[in-house]
Design an enzyme around this catalytic site. Structure first.
Site, PDB file in Angstrom:
ATOM      1  N   HIS A   1      61.810 -21.774 -12.102  1.00 14.70           N
ATOM      2  CA  HIS A   1      61.891 -20.683 -11.145  1.00 14.70           C
ATOM      3  C   HIS A   1      63.317 -20.646 -10.596  1.00 14.70           C
ATOM      4  CE1 HIS A   1      57.363 -20.168 -10.113  1.00 14.70           C
ATOM      5  NE2 HIS A   1      57.535 -20.439 -11.397  1.00 14.70           N
TER       6      HIS A   1
ATOM      7  N   SER B   1      60.356 -13.713  -1.691  1.00 15.67           N
ATOM      8  CA  SER B   1      59.613 -14.737  -0.950  1.00 15.67           C
ATOM      9  C   SER B   1      59.189 -15.838  -1.914  1.00 15.67           C
ATOM     10  CB  SER B   1      58.383 -14.098  -0.301  1.00 15.67           C
ATOM     11  OG  SER B   1      57.612 -15.066   0.375  1.00 15.67           O
TER      12      SER B   1
ATOM     13  N   GLU C   1      64.501 -20.811  -7.539  1.00 19.81           N
ATOM     14  CA  GLU C   1      64.807 -21.824  -6.528  1.00 19.81           C
ATOM     15  C   GLU C   1      64.986 -23.203  -7.161  1.00 19.81           C
ATOM     16  OE1 GLU C   1      62.285 -18.598  -4.579  1.00 19.81           O
ATOM     17  OE2 GLU C   1      62.323 -19.637  -6.496  1.00 19.81           O
TER      18      GLU C   1
ATOM     19  N   CYS D   1      57.322 -18.628  -4.011  1.00 20.57           N
ATOM     20  CA  CYS D   1      55.938 -18.927  -4.377  1.00 20.57           C
ATOM     21  C   CYS D   1      55.557 -20.292  -3.785  1.00 20.57           C
ATOM     22  CB  CYS D   1      55.790 -18.921  -5.898  1.00 20.57           C
ATOM     23  SG  CYS D   1      56.641 -20.313  -6.701  1.00 20.57           S
TER      24      CYS D   1
END
Length: 147
Positions: A54, A79, A56, A81
């Site tokens: 992902h 936002s 991030e 997960c």
């Protein structure tokens, strides 16, 4: 004072790269509390055939090992997960800047309940990128969020 929009611009650039590579247009960046970029990345689940990559986590990995993350800011176009929210909690990242939470409202409320400062910018480009992607690729999007 940190300029959330300036930090978000790095994550947006990463999201554009992900989209150009045929992936999911989510980008992220990790900064120190003074606003120095430590690492950035974008969602690479499609490109790498890796469900754990992902945005991030890519930014976190690019930042490298640190003795503490308590002086950092995670910036993400969407936002986070639950998986990425867990990363923020695990390493006690105290501040998350979110580009948008209209398309997907992940774990940012949960993070706030646990003392993480959340700044939602509600950036129109972030909303547009994700809205267009979700409309064009609903199956891939549902796979990404675990639906």
């Amino acid at each position: 004072m940190i300029d959330a929009s300036a930090l978000l611009a790095v994550a947006v650039g990463e999201a554009r790269l992900g989209r150009a590579e045929g992936g999911i247009p989510i980008g992220a960046a990790l900064f120190d509390s003074a606003g120095t970029l430590l690492g950035s990345g974008h969602n690479r689940r499609v490109q790498d055939d890796d469900p754990s990559t992902h945005a991030e986590t890519a930014a976190f990995r690019a930042a490298g090992r640190r003795p503490t993350y308590r002086d950092t800011i995670m910036v993400t176009t969407l936002s986070p997960c639950w998986y990425c929210s867990g990363l923020v909690r695990q390493f006690r990242i105290p501040h998350v800047i979110v580009g948008e939470a209209r398309t997907f409202s992940g774990g940012h409320d949960w993070l706030a309940e646990h003392g993480v400062e959340i700044t939602i910018v509600d950036d129109e480009e972030c909303v547009r990128m994700m809205s267009e992607f979700v409309e064009a690729h609903p199956d891939l999007w549902n796979e990404d969020i675990g639906d």
